[in-house]
Design an enzyme around this catalytic site. Structure first.
Site, PDB file in Angstrom:
ATOM      1  N   ILE A   1       5.832   6.834   5.069  1.00 60.30           N
ATOM      2  CA  ILE A   1       5.522   6.838   3.641  1.00 60.30           C
ATOM      3  C   ILE A   1       6.788   7.195   2.879  1.00 60.30           C
ATOM      4  O   ILE A   1       7.359   8.273   3.071  1.00 60.30           O
ATOM      5  CB  ILE A   1       4.421   7.861   3.297  1.00 60.30           C
ATOM      6  CG1 ILE A   1       3.206   7.669   4.202  1.00 60.30           C
ATOM      7  CG2 ILE A   1       4.034   7.746   1.819  1.00 60.30           C
ATOM      8  CD1 ILE A   1       2.559   6.329   4.082  1.00 60.30           C
TER       9      ILE A   1
ATOM     10  N   ILE B   1      -4.154   8.283   3.843  1.00 55.89           N
ATOM     11  CA  ILE B   1      -3.324   7.829   4.954  1.00 55.89           C
ATOM     12  C   ILE B   1      -3.226   8.892   6.032  1.00 55.89           C
ATOM     13  O   ILE B   1      -3.079   8.568   7.218  1.00 55.89           O
ATOM     14  CB  ILE B   1      -1.921   7.393   4.456  1.00 55.89           C
ATOM     15  CG1 ILE B   1      -1.184   6.616   5.552  1.00 55.89           C
ATOM     16  CG2 ILE B   1      -1.103   8.592   3.988  1.00 55.89           C
ATOM     17  CD1 ILE B   1      -1.880   5.363   6.023  1.00 55.89           C
TER      18      ILE B   1
ATOM     19  N   GLY C   1      -2.617   1.955  -2.064  1.00 60.16           N
ATOM     20  CA  GLY C   1      -1.256   2.109  -1.560  1.00 60.16           C
ATOM     21  C   GLY C   1      -1.235   3.068  -0.385  1.00 60.16           C
ATOM     22  O   GLY C   1      -2.190   3.163   0.377  1.00 60.16           O
ATOM     23  N   GLU C   2      -0.114   3.766  -0.210  1.00 60.42           N
ATOM     24  CA  GLU C   2       0.087   4.744   0.867  1.00 60.42           C
ATOM     25  C   GLU C   2       0.166   4.095   2.250  1.00 60.42           C
ATOM     26  O   GLU C   2       0.261   4.789   3.247  1.00 60.42           O
ATOM     27  CB  GLU C   2      -1.033   5.796   0.914  1.00 60.42           C
ATOM     28  CG  GLU C   2      -1.244   6.588  -0.345  1.00 60.42           C
ATOM     29  CD  GLU C   2      -2.400   7.583  -0.209  1.00 60.42           C
ATOM     30  OE1 GLU C   2      -2.949   7.739   0.911  1.00 60.42           O
ATOM     31  OE2 GLU C   2      -2.753   8.215  -1.223  1.00 60.42           O
ATOM     32  N   GLY C   3       0.066   2.779   2.343  1.00 60.11           N
ATOM     33  CA  GLY C   3      -0.061   2.144   3.651  1.00 60.11           C
ATOM     34  C   GLY C   3      -1.495   2.109   4.136  1.00 60.11           C
ATOM     35  O   GLY C   3      -1.760   1.717   5.277  1.00 60.11           O
TER      36      GLY C   3
END
EC number: 2.4.2.21
Length: 351
Positions: free
Chosen positions: A63, A97, A316-318
């Site tokens: 991240i 995440i 987001g954040e992966g």
């Protein structure tokens, strides 16, 4: 002219492994093609990993976080302080995440590239102070060339750490209040589109907020247009520290021969930048999902990408990439563990 590191060759795909994987798929106890895209995914992963039966045992999630000066223009529903606060949440285990990384038994690395409000050292966070966030891209270049190069290298270095522990799938994530504005501005430049077609709600803007965001982006594009002559200058003028780091990580992954699972809109913009800088990296990029940001589908189309999921995500954040990992792992398990017709003594379809 001396080549920069990101211009170096990407690893080739293993066509022998691909052919063996294709042959194996034809022998498994199922009608040919009946597992749809899962079959193609397994075959492509075989070509990436250079083995007939690929596996995704070691997952690395990085991240990258950084603040954005353009927040001063009122383009986000959340205050800028959230970026730093979320860094602490990532490493304390409370973010989405963080939960996903635990469930997937993944290594989680958090890299602070520069928040607007100074942070004390946080255990578990790599603090790489590039600056107190970017400058306001609506008024001036977002960063210097030196800052850009540092961020590209930060992404590369994360990928190299992943490689050192035997990572076979890399997921990049991002955190930065205001970063959908920077990503949309970059996408507008990359695709030649007006902001009204690509700007979205980000963290939760209403219709009036999105319209204001689009006007800010269009003004920034007009301001910087004459100075942007390629992807690097686009990042300097319109980018974010975390977007640059993601770009560097994707380029390094292709050079080192590690598959990448790309997350949402912001990560996909970084992927398009990486492909523009070194087209050879495209083969190493898999795309996790089609998110809710309106610009995402246009970026995916430009990349010729077929995302795996469509869940209306915009966190987001992966997180979207992490959610797609089990699908890839199951594709590998089906490919590697199903019996062949001969092994199971099952009659094949007559030729």
């Amino acid at each position: 002219m001396k080549l920069q590191w990101w211009q170096g060759p990407c690893q080739p795909l293993d066509h022998v492994a691909r052919t063996k994987a294709e042959s194996r798929q034809q022998q498994l106890t199922k009608p040919a093609g009946s597992l749809g895209r899962l079959e193609k995914l397994a075959i492509h992963l075989a070509a990436l990993q250079g083995r007939e039966r690929p596996s995704l045992d070691k997952l690395w999630i990085a991240i990258f976080a950084g603040d954005h000066g353009v927040v001063a223009e009122g383009v986000s529903a959340y205050p800028q302080a959230v970026t730093g606060q979320m860094l602490a949440n990532f490493v304390s285990g409370g973010a989405a995440i963080s939960v996903l990384a635990r469930e997937l038994d993944a290594a989680l690395e958090v890299i602070d590239l520069g928040t607007a409000e100074p942070l004390p050292p946080l255990p578990g966070v790599r603090h790489l102070y590039v600056g107190a966030g970017t400058q306001n891209l609506a008024r001036e270049p977002a960063m210097t060339l030196s800052q850009l190069l540092i961020c590209l290298e930060a992404g590369r270095d994360s990928l190299l750490r992943a490689r050192a522990v035997g990572c076979d799938l890399f997921v990049g994530g991002e955190m930065g209040i205001g970063n959908t504005t920077a990503a949309a501005a970059l996408a507008c430049w990359l695709l030649g589109c007006p902001a009204s077609e690509l700007a979205g709600p980000g963290t939760g803007l209403d219709g009036a907020g999105v319209a204001h965001k689009a006007r800010v982006i269009d003004a920034a594009l007009a301001l910087h247009h004459a100075q942007i002559d390629g992807p690097l200058q686009a990042l300097v003028h319109l980018g974010g520290f975390e977007i640059a780091a993601l770009t560097g990580a994707y380029l390094a992954a292709a050079q080192q021969g590690i598959a990448v699972l790309v997350d949402g809109f912001i990560c996909s913009v970084a992927a398009l930048l990486a492909v523009r800088l070194n087209p050879g990296c495209r083969d190493w990029l898999l795309f996790a999902h089609h998110g809710a940001e309106p610009g995402h589908v246009r970026v995916l189309q430009a990349l010729g990408a077929e995302p795996l999921l469509e869940l209306g995500l915009r966190l987001g954040e992966g997180s979207g990439a992490a959610l797609a990992v089990p699908l890839l792992r199951l594709a590998c398990s089906l490919h590697g563990q199903m019996a062949t017709f001969a092994e199971a003594a099952v009659a094949q379809r007559p030729q």
